[in-house]
Each structure stands twice: as structure tokens, then as C-alpha cells.
Design a protein around this motif. Structure first.
Motif, PDB file in Angstrom:
ATOM      1  N   GLN A  20       0.834  -1.207   0.000  1.00 19.76           N
ATOM      2  CA  GLN A  20       0.000   0.000   0.000  1.00 19.76           C
ATOM      3  C   GLN A  20       0.868   1.256   0.000  1.00 19.76           C
ATOM      4  OE1 GLN A  20      -3.335   0.164  -0.528  1.00 19.76           O
ATOM      5  NE2 GLN A  20      -2.891   2.338  -0.739  1.00 19.76           N
ATOM      6  N   ASP A  21       1.993   1.203   0.687  1.00 22.18           N
ATOM      7  CA  ASP A  21       2.907   2.346   0.698  1.00 22.18           C
ATOM      8  C   ASP A  21       3.456   2.610  -0.708  1.00 22.18           C
ATOM      9  OD1 ASP A  21       4.378   4.386   2.160  1.00 22.18           O
ATOM     10  OD2 ASP A  21       6.158   3.163   1.789  1.00 22.18           O
ATOM     11  N   GLU A  22       3.825   1.550  -1.414  1.00 26.04           N
ATOM     12  CA  GLU A  22       4.314   1.696  -2.785  1.00 26.04           C
ATOM     13  C   GLU A  22       3.230   2.247  -3.701  1.00 26.04           C
ATOM     14  OE1 GLU A  22       7.607  -1.721  -3.527  1.00 26.04           O
ATOM     15  OE2 GLU A  22       5.587  -2.425  -3.072  1.00 26.04           O
ATOM     16  N   LYS A  23       2.015   1.766  -3.523  1.00 24.74           N
ATOM     17  CA  LYS A  23       0.896   2.278  -4.326  1.00 24.74           C
ATOM     18  C   LYS A  23       0.694   3.773  -4.083  1.00 24.74           C
ATOM     19  CE  LYS A  23      -1.775  -2.007  -4.246  1.00 24.74           C
ATOM     20  NZ  LYS A  23      -3.039  -2.612  -3.781  1.00 24.74           N
ATOM     21  N   THR A  24       0.765   4.166  -2.819  1.00 25.45           N
ATOM     22  CA  THR A  24       0.573   5.579  -2.473  1.00 25.45           C
ATOM     23  C   THR A  24       1.659   6.445  -3.093  1.00 25.45           C
ATOM     24  OG1 THR A  24      -0.510   4.973  -0.402  1.00 25.45           O
ATOM     25  CG2 THR A  24       0.357   7.221  -0.571  1.00 25.45           C
ATOM     26  N   TRP A  25       2.922   6.038  -3.003  1.00 28.49           N
ATOM     27  CA  TRP A  25       4.010   6.818  -3.585  1.00 28.49           C
ATOM     28  C   TRP A  25       3.931   6.827  -5.103  1.00 28.49           C
ATOM     29  CZ3 TRP A  25       6.311  10.529  -1.337  1.00 28.49           C
ATOM     30  CH2 TRP A  25       6.475  10.511   0.052  1.00 28.49           C
ATOM     31  N   GLY A  26       3.498   5.723  -5.696  1.00 28.43           N
ATOM     32  CA  GLY A  26       3.302   5.693  -7.144  1.00 28.43           C
ATOM     33  C   GLY A  26       2.226   6.676  -7.569  1.00 28.43           C
ATOM     34  N   MET A  27       1.124   6.702  -6.808  1.00 23.02           N
ATOM     35  CA  MET A  27       0.043   7.642  -7.099  1.00 23.02           C
ATOM     36  C   MET A  27       0.526   9.081  -6.952  1.00 23.02           C
ATOM     37  SD  MET A  27      -3.587   8.193  -5.111  1.00 23.02           S
ATOM     38  CE  MET A  27      -2.752   8.697  -3.627  1.00 23.02           C
ATOM     39  N   LEU A  28       1.265   9.343  -5.875  1.00 19.87           N
ATOM     40  CA  LEU A  28       1.765  10.703  -5.652  1.00 19.87           C
ATOM     41  C   LEU A  28       2.746  11.138  -6.735  1.00 19.87           C
ATOM     42  CD1 LEU A  28       2.224  10.732  -1.779  1.00 19.87           C
ATOM     43  CD2 LEU A  28       0.494  11.936  -3.125  1.00 19.87           C
ATOM     44  N   SER A  29       3.508  10.207  -7.271  1.00 16.42           N
ATOM     45  CA  SER A  29       4.443  10.587  -8.334  1.00 16.42           C
ATOM     46  C   SER A  29       3.685  11.074  -9.571  1.00 16.42           C
ATOM     47  CB  SER A  29       5.374   9.431  -8.679  1.00 16.42           C
ATOM     48  OG  SER A  29       4.679   8.370  -9.275  1.00 16.42           O
TER      49      SER A  29
END
Length: 123
Positions: A20-29
Motif C-alpha cells: 500500500q505504501d508503494e501504491k501511495t508513492w506511485g500515485m503521488l508521483s
């Protein structure tokens, strides 16, 4: 060459799905480009990209897209002198908005997203 929707690289947990952390950072990018142009994806790539190959791929894709949008805006500005750019600038802005939101949603769902018609300067 990866296709839209494929998973990219190894993840923190070693599983085939990003955390979920990776998904969040991917979305923020993807979404950070809306406010910070290429600076947002660049910062995420340089910080969080070292922790996750998936986040790195999403940040690089968003960075390449924002660079392409910047080039398109400069070309549109130059073309305003012959009135074509006045029509192109809003279209480039709208496309950047829509595609960045789509990229953010896909990344939040754990899907790798590739922007169409993007100059991929950073590999």
C-alpha cells in the motif's frame, strides 16, 4: 518493454503486488506533476525510488510525461504567434490533467501505467 497494467520490478515484500505504501508513492508521483510539474516526480524518484523498483518506474514514467508536457507547452507558446498555440495550450493542459489523474488512479490500484505519446528521455 512493459505493457500497460503489467507489474514492474521487485517489490519491498518480494511479492508480485506492490504494498500500500508503494501504491501511495506511485500515485503521488503521478499527481504531484499537476502542482509541481517535473519537480514532484523527480523528488519521489530520487528519494522513494531507491526503496522500491515499482515506485521508481512510476516516478520515471511521470517525470518523462511532465518533461513532454513542458516541451509541448513551450512549442504551443511559440505557436501562439501564428494563433495555433492559443488552441493547443488548453488542450495540452487538459490532456496533462486527465492523463495524470488516470496514472494516479492506476498506480493506486497497483497497476503500472505508461502514458501515451510520451518522450521517454529517462530510462
Amino acid at each position: 518493454m512493459e505493457q500497460q497494467g503489467q507489474q514492474v520490478g521487485s517489490f519491498i515484500t518480494g511479492s508480485s503486488m506492490p504494498t500500500q505504501d508503494e501504491k501511495t508513492w506511485g500515485m503521488l508521483s503521478h499527481l504531484s506533476g499537476l502542482l509541481l510539474a517535473f519537480i514532484g516526480p523527480l523528488i519521489i524518484w530520487q528519494t522513494k525510488g531507491k526503496e522500491s523498483a515499482w515506485v521508481e518506474r512510476q516516478a520515471i514514467e511521470a517525470l518523462n510525461f511532465q518533461i513532454t508536457v513542458g516541451i509541448a507547452f513551450v512549442a504551443s507558446f511559440i505557436l501562439t504567434f501564428v494563433l495555433i498555440g492559443a488552441c493547443l495550450m488548453p488542450l495540452v493542459g487538459l490532456a496533462a490533467l486527465v492523463l495524470s489523474i488516470i496514472g494516479g488512479i492506476k498506480a493506486n490500484n497497483g497497476e503500472a501505467y505508461r502514458y501515451p505519446a510520451t518522450i521517454r528521455l529517462i530510462k
